[in-house]
Structure formats: structure tokens, C-alpha cells
Design a protein around this motif. Structure first.
Motif, PDB file in Angstrom:
ATOM      1  N   PHE A  23       2.390  -9.690  -2.051  1.00  0.00           N
ATOM      2  CA  PHE A  23       1.910  -8.329  -1.940  1.00  0.00           C
ATOM      3  C   PHE A  23       3.081  -7.380  -1.748  1.00  0.00           C
ATOM      4  CE2 PHE A  23       0.059  -4.694   0.171  1.00  0.00           C
ATOM      5  CZ  PHE A  23      -1.176  -4.550  -0.438  1.00  0.00           C
ATOM      6  N   PHE A  24       3.116  -6.323  -2.538  1.00  0.00           N
ATOM      7  CA  PHE A  24       4.106  -5.263  -2.408  1.00  0.00           C
ATOM      8  C   PHE A  24       3.349  -3.941  -2.389  1.00  0.00           C
ATOM      9  CE2 PHE A  24       8.223  -7.232  -3.572  1.00  0.00           C
ATOM     10  CZ  PHE A  24       7.781  -8.474  -3.949  1.00  0.00           C
ATOM     11  N   LEU A  25       3.807  -2.996  -1.611  1.00  0.00           N
ATOM     12  CA  LEU A  25       3.277  -1.643  -1.674  1.00  0.00           C
ATOM     13  C   LEU A  25       4.216  -0.864  -2.585  1.00  0.00           C
ATOM     14  CD1 LEU A  25       1.188   0.403  -0.758  1.00  0.00           C
ATOM     15  CD2 LEU A  25       2.645   0.881   1.227  1.00  0.00           C
ATOM     16  N   VAL A  26       3.660  -0.311  -3.665  1.00  0.00           N
ATOM     17  CA  VAL A  26       4.474   0.368  -4.672  1.00  0.00           C
ATOM     18  C   VAL A  26       4.002   1.807  -4.809  1.00  0.00           C
ATOM     19  CG1 VAL A  26       5.203   0.373  -7.094  1.00  0.00           C
ATOM     20  CG2 VAL A  26       4.810  -1.801  -5.913  1.00  0.00           C
ATOM     21  N   GLY A  27       4.931   2.730  -4.662  1.00  0.00           N
ATOM     22  CA  GLY A  27       4.649   4.141  -4.894  1.00  0.00           C
ATOM     23  C   GLY A  27       5.131   4.519  -6.278  1.00  0.00           C
ATOM     24  N   ASN A  28       4.295   5.201  -7.046  1.00  0.00           N
ATOM     25  CA  ASN A  28       4.657   5.611  -8.398  1.00  0.00           C
ATOM     26  C   ASN A  28       4.939   7.115  -8.417  1.00  0.00           C
ATOM     27  OD1 ASN A  28       5.177   5.251 -11.124  1.00  0.00           O
ATOM     28  ND2 ASN A  28       3.068   5.610 -11.720  1.00  0.00           N
TER      29      ASN A  28
END
Length: 105
Positions: A23-28
Motif C-alpha cells: 500500500f502506498f498513498l499517492v498524491g497526483n
């Protein structure tokens, strides 16, 4: 996640029904800093509270897009190797082996 970090860790785990998923939290949209809805500190804090990496990306400029993909693949590979070490060859039947899952939000 319109306008904020509405999802929480418990909701994600409940849907996936598995605590051991990469799991990674990714901001676009990292290229649109002036229009950001979630502060960098808020995103980093949420990732830290969940115990997951946080990466900001931009699909437009391709910043960190490959990094997220390859980091996720490395994590999946690492967990697969760890599972193989734990089973130590005891589970030769591939049909009974639990498949690894990844989630990209």
C-alpha cells in the motif's frame, strides 16, 4: 478522494479484507501546487499514521509515476520472497498458495 482525505485506513482494510497488502498513498497533480486541496503536511501525516510511504506524482509531467510503479513492484516481490521463505518449501501446491494483491488508489 475529492477535496481531501475522506477515506480512512479502516475502510480500506475492510474492503480489501487483508492487512498484508502492499500500500502506498499517492498524491497526483503535483504540478498544480497552487490548486492543491490537501496540504503536503496533511498527506504526509496521513501516510505516517497509516505506516505507508507517501509519494507525490504528476501525470502531466510524469514526475514520480515510474517511481511509484517500480516501488510497488519491488514491494510485491519482497513480500512474495518473504512468503516463500516463511513457507520454506512446505507449500509446493501453487493452487493452495494465497495470491498477493496490490491496490492502487
Amino acid at each position: 478522494m475529492r477535496g481531501g482525505l475522506e477515506l480512512n485506513w479502516e475502510q480500506i482494510l475492510r474492503v480489501k479484507n487483508d492487512e498484508n497488502i502492499p500500500f502506498f498513498l499517492v498524491g497526483n497533480k503535483g504540478d498544480l501546487d497552487e490548486k492543491r486541496k490537501v496540504t503536503l503536511n496533511e498527506a504526509q501525516g496521513r501516510a505516517q499514521s497509516w505506516g505507508v510511504p507517501y509519494v507525490e506524482t504528476s501525470a502531466k509531467t510524469r514526475d514520480n509515476v515510474d517511481k511509484v510503479f517500480f516501488d510497488l513492484m519491488r514491494e510485491i516481490r519482497s513480500r512474495k520472497m518473504e512468503d516463500n521463505k516463511m513457507s520454506n518449501g512446505k507449500n509446493k501446491d501453487k493452487s493452495k498458495r494465497k495470491k498477493l494483491k496490490c491496490t492502487i488508489l
